[in-house]
Design an enzyme around this catalytic site. Structure first.
Site, PDB file in Angstrom:
ATOM      1  N   ARG A   1      38.907  -5.426  76.897  1.00 20.36           N
ATOM      2  CA  ARG A   1      39.238  -6.540  75.990  1.00 20.36           C
ATOM      3  C   ARG A   1      40.745  -6.764  75.897  1.00 20.36           C
ATOM      4  O   ARG A   1      41.216  -7.892  75.802  1.00 20.36           O
ATOM      5  CB  ARG A   1      38.685  -6.280  74.596  1.00 20.36           C
ATOM      6  CG  ARG A   1      37.194  -6.451  74.542  1.00 20.36           C
ATOM      7  CD  ARG A   1      36.635  -6.193  73.158  1.00 20.36           C
ATOM      8  NE  ARG A   1      35.194  -6.143  73.261  1.00 20.36           N
ATOM      9  CZ  ARG A   1      34.460  -5.033  73.169  1.00 20.36           C
ATOM     10  NH1 ARG A   1      35.034  -3.876  72.904  1.00 20.36           N
ATOM     11  NH2 ARG A   1      33.161  -5.087  73.326  1.00 20.36           N
TER      12      ARG A   1
ATOM     13  N   TYR B   1      37.254 -22.959  77.065  1.00 15.98           N
ATOM     14  CA  TYR B   1      37.308 -23.909  75.951  1.00 15.98           C
ATOM     15  C   TYR B   1      37.830 -23.226  74.703  1.00 15.98           C
ATOM     16  O   TYR B   1      37.579 -22.051  74.480  1.00 15.98           O
ATOM     17  CB  TYR B   1      35.949 -24.566  75.667  1.00 15.98           C
ATOM     18  CG  TYR B   1      34.779 -23.628  75.481  1.00 15.98           C
ATOM     19  CD1 TYR B   1      34.080 -23.126  76.572  1.00 15.98           C
ATOM     20  CD2 TYR B   1      34.336 -23.274  74.208  1.00 15.98           C
ATOM     21  CE1 TYR B   1      32.989 -22.292  76.408  1.00 15.98           C
ATOM     22  CE2 TYR B   1      33.234 -22.447  74.030  1.00 15.98           C
ATOM     23  CZ  TYR B   1      32.570 -21.951  75.132  1.00 15.98           C
ATOM     24  OH  TYR B   1      31.492 -21.122  74.972  1.00 15.98           O
ATOM     25  N   PRO B   2      38.594 -23.975  73.903  1.00 14.32           N
ATOM     26  CA  PRO B   2      39.061 -23.409  72.649  1.00 14.32           C
ATOM     27  C   PRO B   2      38.038 -23.676  71.543  1.00 14.32           C
ATOM     28  O   PRO B   2      37.257 -24.631  71.649  1.00 14.32           O
ATOM     29  CB  PRO B   2      40.348 -24.195  72.387  1.00 14.32           C
ATOM     30  CG  PRO B   2      40.119 -25.524  73.010  1.00 14.32           C
ATOM     31  CD  PRO B   2      39.177 -25.308  74.172  1.00 14.32           C
TER      32      PRO B   2
ATOM     33  N   LYS C   1      36.289 -21.572  63.908  1.00 17.21           N
ATOM     34  CA  LYS C   1      35.181 -21.358  62.995  1.00 17.21           C
ATOM     35  C   LYS C   1      35.427 -22.276  61.808  1.00 17.21           C
ATOM     36  O   LYS C   1      36.552 -22.368  61.298  1.00 17.21           O
ATOM     37  CB  LYS C   1      35.116 -19.882  62.569  1.00 17.21           C
ATOM     38  CG  LYS C   1      34.567 -18.957  63.677  1.00 17.21           C
ATOM     39  CD  LYS C   1      33.053 -19.025  63.755  1.00 17.21           C
ATOM     40  CE  LYS C   1      32.452 -18.422  65.019  1.00 17.21           C
ATOM     41  NZ  LYS C   1      32.565 -16.987  65.126  1.00 17.21           N
TER      42      LYS C   1
ATOM     43  N   HIS D   1      25.040 -12.976  67.548  1.00 14.68           N
ATOM     44  CA  HIS D   1      25.787 -13.612  68.640  1.00 14.68           C
ATOM     45  C   HIS D   1      25.945 -12.655  69.832  1.00 14.68           C
ATOM     46  O   HIS D   1      25.696 -13.020  70.977  1.00 14.68           O
ATOM     47  CB  HIS D   1      27.153 -14.048  68.112  1.00 14.68           C
ATOM     48  CG  HIS D   1      28.145 -14.282  69.196  1.00 14.68           C
ATOM     49  ND1 HIS D   1      28.147 -15.431  69.943  1.00 14.68           N
ATOM     50  CD2 HIS D   1      29.143 -13.515  69.696  1.00 14.68           C
ATOM     51  CE1 HIS D   1      29.103 -15.349  70.843  1.00 14.68           C
ATOM     52  NE2 HIS D   1      29.722 -14.204  70.714  1.00 14.68           N
TER      53      HIS D   1
ATOM     54  N   SER E   1      27.248 -20.081  65.872  1.00 13.72           N
ATOM     55  CA  SER E   1      27.676 -21.298  66.557  1.00 13.72           C
ATOM     56  C   SER E   1      27.103 -22.538  65.878  1.00 13.72           C
ATOM     57  O   SER E   1      27.824 -23.486  65.577  1.00 13.72           O
ATOM     58  CB  SER E   1      27.186 -21.300  68.011  1.00 13.72           C
ATOM     59  OG  SER E   1      28.013 -20.515  68.814  1.00 13.72           O
TER      60      SER E   1
HETATM   61  O1  76R Z   1      33.224  -7.802  72.369  1.00 16.97           O
HETATM   62  C1  76R Z   1      32.029  -7.542  72.552  1.00 16.97           C
HETATM   63  O2  76R Z   1      31.450  -7.636  73.642  1.00 16.97           O
HETATM   64  C2  76R Z   1      31.218  -7.138  71.340  1.00 16.97           C
HETATM   65  C3  76R Z   1      30.348  -8.197  70.855  1.00 16.97           C
HETATM   66  C4  76R Z   1      31.033  -9.554  70.757  1.00 16.97           C
HETATM   67  C5  76R Z   1      32.036  -9.976  69.869  1.00 16.97           C
HETATM   68  C6  76R Z   1      32.710  -9.173  68.789  1.00 16.97           C
HETATM   69  C7  76R Z   1      30.754 -10.687  71.612  1.00 16.97           C
HETATM   70  C8  76R Z   1      29.846 -10.655  72.666  1.00 16.97           C
HETATM   71  N1  76R Z   1      31.519 -11.749  71.212  1.00 16.97           N
HETATM   72  C9  76R Z   1      32.333 -11.348  70.165  1.00 16.97           C
HETATM   73  C10 76R Z   1      33.291 -12.100  69.504  1.00 16.97           C
HETATM   74 MN1  76R Z   1      31.432 -13.641  71.949  1.00 16.97          MN
HETATM   75  N2  76R Z   1      31.426 -15.480  72.742  1.00 16.97           N
HETATM   76  C11 76R Z   1      31.911 -16.616  72.141  1.00 16.97           C
HETATM   77  C12 76R Z   1      31.485 -17.743  72.893  1.00 16.97           C
HETATM   78  O3  76R Z   1      29.954 -21.178  72.948  1.00 16.97           O
HETATM   79  C13 76R Z   1      29.775 -20.558  71.885  1.00 16.97           C
HETATM   80  O4  76R Z   1      28.769 -20.794  71.159  1.00 16.97           O
HETATM   81  C14 76R Z   1      30.764 -19.541  71.427  1.00 16.97           C
HETATM   82  C15 76R Z   1      31.759 -19.168  72.497  1.00 16.97           C
HETATM   83  C16 76R Z   1      30.756 -17.279  73.985  1.00 16.97           C
HETATM   84  C17 76R Z   1      30.088 -18.088  75.065  1.00 16.97           C
HETATM   85  C18 76R Z   1      30.720 -15.848  73.867  1.00 16.97           C
HETATM   86  C19 76R Z   1      30.069 -15.010  74.765  1.00 16.97           C
HETATM   87  N3  76R Z   1      32.754 -14.275  70.512  1.00 16.97           N
HETATM   88  C20 76R Z   1      33.458 -13.460  69.669  1.00 16.97           C
HETATM   89  C21 76R Z   1      34.404 -14.263  68.944  1.00 16.97           C
HETATM   90  C22 76R Z   1      35.477 -13.724  67.994  1.00 16.97           C
HETATM   91  C23 76R Z   1      35.150 -13.825  66.574  1.00 16.97           C
HETATM   92  C24 76R Z   1      36.195 -13.090  65.751  1.00 16.97           C
HETATM   93  O5  76R Z   1      36.811 -12.106  66.195  1.00 16.97           O
HETATM   94  O6  76R Z   1      36.325 -13.521  64.593  1.00 16.97           O
HETATM   95  C25 76R Z   1      34.226 -15.570  69.348  1.00 16.97           C
HETATM   96  C26 76R Z   1      34.994 -16.787  68.898  1.00 16.97           C
HETATM   97  C27 76R Z   1      33.185 -15.561  70.326  1.00 16.97           C
HETATM   98  C28 76R Z   1      32.696 -16.676  70.994  1.00 16.97           C
HETATM   99  N4  76R Z   1      30.153 -12.961  73.395  1.00 16.97           N
HETATM  100  C29 76R Z   1      29.655 -11.669  73.566  1.00 16.97           C
HETATM  101  C30 76R Z   1      29.796 -13.689  74.528  1.00 16.97           C
HETATM  102  C31 76R Z   1      29.075 -12.821  75.427  1.00 16.97           C
HETATM  103  C32 76R Z   1      28.551 -13.231  76.797  1.00 16.97           C
HETATM  104  C33 76R Z   1      28.977 -11.580  74.822  1.00 16.97           C
HETATM  105  C34 76R Z   1      28.313 -10.320  75.379  1.00 16.97           C
HETATM  106  C35 76R Z   1      29.443  -9.469  75.915  1.00 16.97           C
HETATM  107  C36 76R Z   1      29.077  -8.550  77.029  1.00 16.97           C
HETATM  108  O7  76R Z   1      27.894  -8.398  77.329  1.00 16.97           O
HETATM  109  O8  76R Z   1      30.027  -8.015  77.597  1.00 16.97           O
END
Ligand code: 76R
Length: 282
Positions: free
Chosen positions: A162, A176-177, A180, A203, A254
């Site tokens: 990370r 994409y940006p 929340k 999520h 989302s």
């Molecule tokens: O980091 C990790 O893998 C642990 C779990 C996890 C977190 C904490 C995780 C997993 N995400 C996290 C945080 Mn995510 N993520 C998005 C999007 O399009 C959308 O609807 C949202 C855009 C996608 C596609 C995505 C994919 N995630 C976040 C955060 C930060 C929030 C904060 O810190 O406040 C955002 C904005 C966000 C958005 N997420 C995963 C994925 C995928 C594919 C995973 C699984 C990770 C893996 O298997 O390695």
């Protein structure tokens, strides 16, 4: 760099993220064909070499990560994703592109400036153990200890990935940006930590269903750019990009709370392949 003058308590001055993460820029450019048409052939030839040199991931002063891609659609012709502990090393790539012999023909389009970080929603080893207990494991069972140890080991790797990510080999990428929402009645930042944890855990579960097909990097734009997070996805096939984003639309995190900026889809290649693809030739 010169240290800025300061008064009061001396503070450590550094441009590198204290947590060991990196600065990250997503930069998108288009070609100005009128300018290109006006350039003499030798300027295009040296200009191509300037671009290739500026975007070389192997140059001695290159940022630690340099990724070039060909962008689909009219939003841009090519994109860069750059990462380094030093934000000026990242920015220098942009300046070198503009200062090269093709600089006048390169039109900056969209940019997003962010940093890598470890999300506050990544479960700690203790939280992971607690979850196992809630799911029916007992503390004295041999599988409990093995599972907790397995997670602790994975967590070290995941945190490294990370903060200082290796970029996947997959060809398709999407950026994409997002924000929340902060709306009366739907304000993410007024939810309790427990509520946010529950939503983020749903999520993460739907994200993990795409393991082996999609890889993601969430970088933070809070305080740095106009949106709160940058989402970078890499996929073995561009179809998986649509699949994962569609699937996540139904997660409450989302569906209820996310707002999105422009989507840019692109295909990773060398700088030379990008120039060939864009027909930048003498
Ligand atoms: O980091 C990790 O893998 C642990 C779990 C996890 C977190 C904490 C995780 C997993 N995400 C996290 C945080 Mn995510 N993520 C998005 C999007 O399009 C959308 O609807 C949202 C855009 C996608 C596609 C995505 C994919 N995630 C976040 C955060 C930060 C929030 C904060 O810190 O406040 C955002 C904005 C966000 C958005 N997420 C995963 C994925 C995928 C594919 C995973 C699984 C990770 C893996 O298997 O390695």
């Amino acid at each position: 760099m010169n240290r800025p003058p300061h008064t009061g308590q001396p503070v450590e001055v550094s441009l590198s993220p204290a947590e060991g993460g990196w600065h990250c820029s997503h930069l998108y450019y288009s070609w100005n064909r009128d300018v290109l048409a006006s350039l003499p052939a030798e300027q295009i030839a040296t200009g191509r070499a300037d671009v290739i040199e500026a975007l070389s991931p192997d140059a001695a002063d290159a940022p630690l990560r340099v990724q070039t891609s060909i962008v689909s659609g009219h939003k841009a012709d090519f994109g860069l994703m750059l990462m380094d502990p030093d934000p000026l090393k990242v920015d220098r790539i942009h300046q070198r592109l503009m200062a090269g012999k093709l600089g006048r023909a390169i039109v900056p389009g969209y940019s997003f400036v962010s940093m890598t970080e470890i999300s506050e929603y990544v479960p700690t080893v203790e939280q992971f153990g607690q979850k196992l207990l809630e799911e029916g494991e007992t503390e004295d069972s041999p599988t409990f200890a093995t599972k907790v140890k397995g997670y602790a080991d994975r967590l070290v790797m995941m945190n490294r990935q990370r903060l200082t990510p290796d970029l996947p080999e997959w060809p398709s990428t999407c950026f994409y940006p997002m924000n929340k929402k902060r709306k009366v009645g739907e304000n993410w930042f007024l939810l309790s930590k427990e509520e946010r944890n529950a939503l983020m855990s749903e999520h993460a579960r739907s994200g993990m269903a795409f393991a082996g097909k999609v890889s993601q990097l969430i970088s933070v734009g809070l305080g740095l750019d106009d949106w709160e997070w940058g989402v970078t996805l890499w996929a073995a096939n561009p179809e998986f990009l649509k699949d994962i984003v569609y699937r996540m639309r139904f997660d409450e995190a989302s569906a209820r709370y996310a707002e999105f900026g422009p989507f840019l889809v692109s295909y990773i290649c060398t700088a030379e392949a990008m120039l060939d693809h864009c027909a930048i030739k003498a």
